[in-house]
Scaffold this active site. Structure first.
Site, PDB file in Angstrom:
ATOM      1  CG  HIS A   1      -2.191  -0.842   0.868  1.00 64.68           C
ATOM      2  ND1 HIS A   1      -2.924  -0.709  -0.305  1.00 64.68           N
ATOM      3  CD2 HIS A   1      -2.773  -1.850   1.553  1.00 64.68           C
ATOM      4  CE1 HIS A   1      -3.898  -1.604  -0.314  1.00 64.68           C
ATOM      5  NE2 HIS A   1      -3.832  -2.314   0.789  1.00 64.68           N
TER       6      HIS A   1
ATOM      7  CG  ASP B   1      -2.427  -3.384   5.323  1.00 59.81           C
ATOM      8  OD1 ASP B   1      -1.452  -2.607   5.264  1.00 59.81           O
ATOM      9  OD2 ASP B   1      -3.580  -3.047   4.995  1.00 59.81           O
ATOM     10  CD  GLU B   2      -5.511  -5.348   2.065  1.00 55.23           C
ATOM     11  OE1 GLU B   2      -6.593  -5.958   2.144  1.00 55.23           O
ATOM     12  OE2 GLU B   2      -5.438  -4.149   1.749  1.00 55.23           O
ATOM     13  CB  VAL B   3       2.960  -7.193   1.183  1.00 57.08           C
ATOM     14  CG1 VAL B   3       4.167  -6.856   0.313  1.00 57.08           C
ATOM     15  CG2 VAL B   3       3.041  -6.452   2.507  1.00 57.08           C
TER      16      VAL B   3
ATOM     17  CG  ASP C   1      -3.212  -8.372   6.195  1.00 51.57           C
ATOM     18  OD1 ASP C   1      -3.270  -7.361   6.906  1.00 51.57           O
ATOM     19  OD2 ASP C   1      -2.640  -8.384   5.090  1.00 51.57           O
TER      20      ASP C   1
END
Ligand SMILES: *[C@@H]1O[C@H](CO)[C@@H](O)[C@H](O)[C@H]1NC(C)=O
Ligand SMILES: *[C@@H]1O[C@H](CO)[C@@H](O)[C@H](O)[C@H]1NC(C)=O
Ligand SMILES: *[C@@H]1O[C@H](CO)[C@@H](O)[C@H](O)[C@H]1NC(C)=O
Ligand SMILES: *[C@@H]1O[C@H](CO)[C@@H](O)[C@H](O)[C@H]1NC(C)=O
Ligand SMILES: *[C@@H]1O[C@H](CO)[C@@H](O)[C@H](O)[C@H]1NC(C)=O
Ligand SMILES: [Zn+2]
Length: 548
Positions: free
Chosen positions: A140, A199-201, A246
């Site tokens: 992100h 998060d959300e890599v 996550d």
């Protein structure tokens, strides 16, 4: 005659008195019966439970990505937040921070100016809030990697979200980013916590450089978290690092064995669903590897990328499920209920830097209040009243519970939410968007009707046989709706300007009306085209002759 009359009158009097008494008795009896009945209803349906939750931190997440929310508005919220138990603000500035030097282009056009941001933060700190900045450091990073000068740091050339950890310049860039944000805050009040996202890599181990190392994704991730936390520890030894959890979820227990305890990192276990999906195995690893665990719910930004309002029942169920979950969570072999460190009430403004704006903060205040009331009730340990249909267990109630609370002139009833009872700052904006939702809904039907009209208009235009009355009627409806949308645009723009900078107001309203206006205009143009038919045509243009 006279006597007769008198007799009649007294008879009448008696009759009247008797009637009144009878009615009175009837009413009294019915009322008592009703009352008994209602009391029975109450005792049958409502049960109370005792809870005991100790959360040191109740954090409100303020997501500013590509969202220039006016600090003057945020400041007016502080007393309400404090009264309702918030003690920290998680500031996700993204492009709203006033970066400088090499990073100056990371700031959006309407980013905060240093003095006004400092003033706001000082006010918040002065009223007892702890400030936790959030700086994304792995995934992100769209707001940085979209820029040509940082493009070369992407893990995948076409995707601007994830940074490549194996490029030496990446770490230098992240150091700069952290330093600018942390130093700015430390000047006001030394930071106790910094949230570094993680998060959300979406892209890891995809470039040639990273692949060469022969490591797996999870190794790369843990290694990078270690590097980041070491950097922070060496420079800011008193600041604890928070990360979203996550990316830790898929890590197998045997992988964890290679990792020592992270001493200055604490994971935030997030779940925004009405029904939680939390892995006990993961929690157990967090418990072993980190000194504390945090949790995160969502009061907005979790009901669809393009939602206008938070869906109150799912937001309520989300936070309620979390509080229920932690109020009795014990790790295997432990007597005491585990103390989660804090809860972050997230309020997403966009799903990512590249996504459209979702629910606005001013219209989401009732949802935020609902979350805060739930947290407060669990924390204060008072009994919580829940409907217990059929006397089922408490857990089963989570999905169907009804939670009514009266606070700050706002009656919050989850499954029949009536904002008309509510007085809050964003009410006017809420009403305008409700009006727009209604127009949008009406238009769905109008669009369907018009599609059907067009089917025969198109066909019969070949004969130049067109019912102009239908056409004129449809055009009138379309024009009326175009006008209504114009009214919505103008009114919402002026109200939204109280909360947001001009460019965001224009983006938001244009985005909301873009497709509807396009559809209306397209239909309008088609009707125009058919309007000027001349005279009946004996031979249609493009008809297939099945019989000749
Ligand atoms: C509530 O929790 C605290 C500490 O976690 C504990 O000392 C206390 O006894 C608990 N109270 C009840 C009623 O369980
Ligand atoms: C910022 O962007 C402008 C315009 O693209 C560019 O000329 C300038 O060099 C950039 N600044 C930095 C510090 O990279
Ligand atoms: C909205 O504002 C524009 C520009 O000020 C104006 O031209 C238009 O007539 C207004 N529309 C309505 C429906 O008020
Ligand atoms: C239809 O006819 C009117 C009157 O002759 C004219 O003003 C208008 O431009 C025409 N529309 C189209 C789409 O040709
Ligand atoms: C008639 O059909 C032909 C071939 O399918 C097409 O090229 C033409 O545009 C059509 N004409 C009209 C008026 O629909
Ligand atoms: Zn790489």
């Amino acid at each position: 005659m006279h006597i007769l009359c008198k007799m009649r009158t007294s008879k009448m009097k008696f009759f009247t008195i008797a009637t009144v008494m009878f009615i009175g008795l009837y009413l009294f009896l019915s009322y008592t019966l009703l009352e008994v009945w209602f009391e029975e209803e109450d005792t049958r349906k409502v049960s109370t439970i005792k809870v005991n939750v100790s959360l040191d931190y109740v954090v409100m997440h303020i997501d500013l990505k590509r969202t220039p929310l006016k600090l003057s508005y945020l400041e007016t919220l502080l007393p309400m937040l404090k009264d309702n138990g918030v003690n920290s603000l998680l500031m996700e500035y993204e492009d709203m921070f006033p970066y400088e030097g090499k990073l100056v282009n990371l700031s959006g056009q309407h980013c905060y100016k240093k003095p006004e941001l400092k003033r706001f933060l000082s006010t918040a700190i002065g009223s007892g809030f702890e400030i936790i900045p959030l700086v994304q450091t792995f995934g992100h990073l769209e707001y940085a990697l979209k820029l040509s000068e940082f493009q070369h740091l992407r893990e995948m050339p076409l995707y601007p979200d994830s940074i490549c950890p194996s490029k030496p310049e990446s770490m230098a860039f992240i150091r700069h980013l952290l330093e600018q944000v942390m130093d700015f805050h430390n000047e006001i009040r030394p930071l106790k916590h910094i949230h570094i996202g993680c998060d959300e890599v979406y892209h890891m181990n995809e470039c040639q450089n990273c692949k060469k190392s022969g490591l797996e994704k999870t190794d790369i991730f843990l290694h990078q978290v270690q590097t980041l936390s070491d950097v922070i520890k060496s420079q800011y030894p008193d600041t604890t690092v928070l990360i979203w959890d996550d990316m830790l979820r898929g890590i197998k227990p045997d992988k964890w064995n290679y990792i020592d305890q992270f001493t200055n990192v604490q994971p935030v276990c997030w779940d925004y669903g009405a029904k939680l999906i939390v892995s006990h195995a993961n929690l157990f690893m967090y418990h072993k590897k980190f000194p504390h665990i945090w949790i995160a719910s969502a009061f907005k930004g979790a009901d669809g990328r393009t939602a206008t309002f938070p869906e109150l029942s799912s937001r309520y169920n989300n936070v309620f499920s979390w509080m229920d979950f932690i109020s009795k969570y014990r790790f295997g072999g432990e007597q005491e209920v585990y103390n989660f460190r804090g809860i972050i009430l997230t309020g997403w403004s966009r799903y990512s830097h590249m996504d459209p704006p979702c629910e606005l903060l001013p219209v989401s205040i009732p949802s935020l209040l609902t979350s805060l009331i739930v947290v407060e009730k669990f924390k204060s340990g008072v009994s919580i009243v829940i409907d217990a249909y059929d006397n089922k267990g408490f857990e089963e109630e989570l999905g169907i519970g009804r939670f009514v609370s009266k606070k700050r002139d706002c009656v919050i009833e989850i499954y029949n939410f009536d904002y008309s009872e509510c007085e809050f700052d964003g009410k006017e904006l809420y009403d305008i968007f409700k009006y727009f939702s209604k127009i949008s809904l009406d238009l769905q039907k109008i669009f369907n009707d018009n599609e059907r009209s067009l089917e025969y208009v198109e066909f019969y235009s070949q004969f130049d046989l067109i019912n102009k009355n239908t056409l004129a009627k449809n055009v009138k409806i379309l024009d009326k709706n175009l006008e209504k949308i114009g009214f919505f645009e103008n009114t919402s723009a002026s109200v939204m300007s109280k909360y947001y900078e001009r460019d965001f107001v224009n983006e938001y309203i244009n985005y909301k009306t873009f497709h509807i206006k396009k559809k209306l205009q397209r239909l309008r143009n088609i009707y125009d085209m058919y309007y000027n038919v001349s005279v009946w045509r004996r031979t249609p243009i493009n008809i297939t002759y099945f019989v000749t």
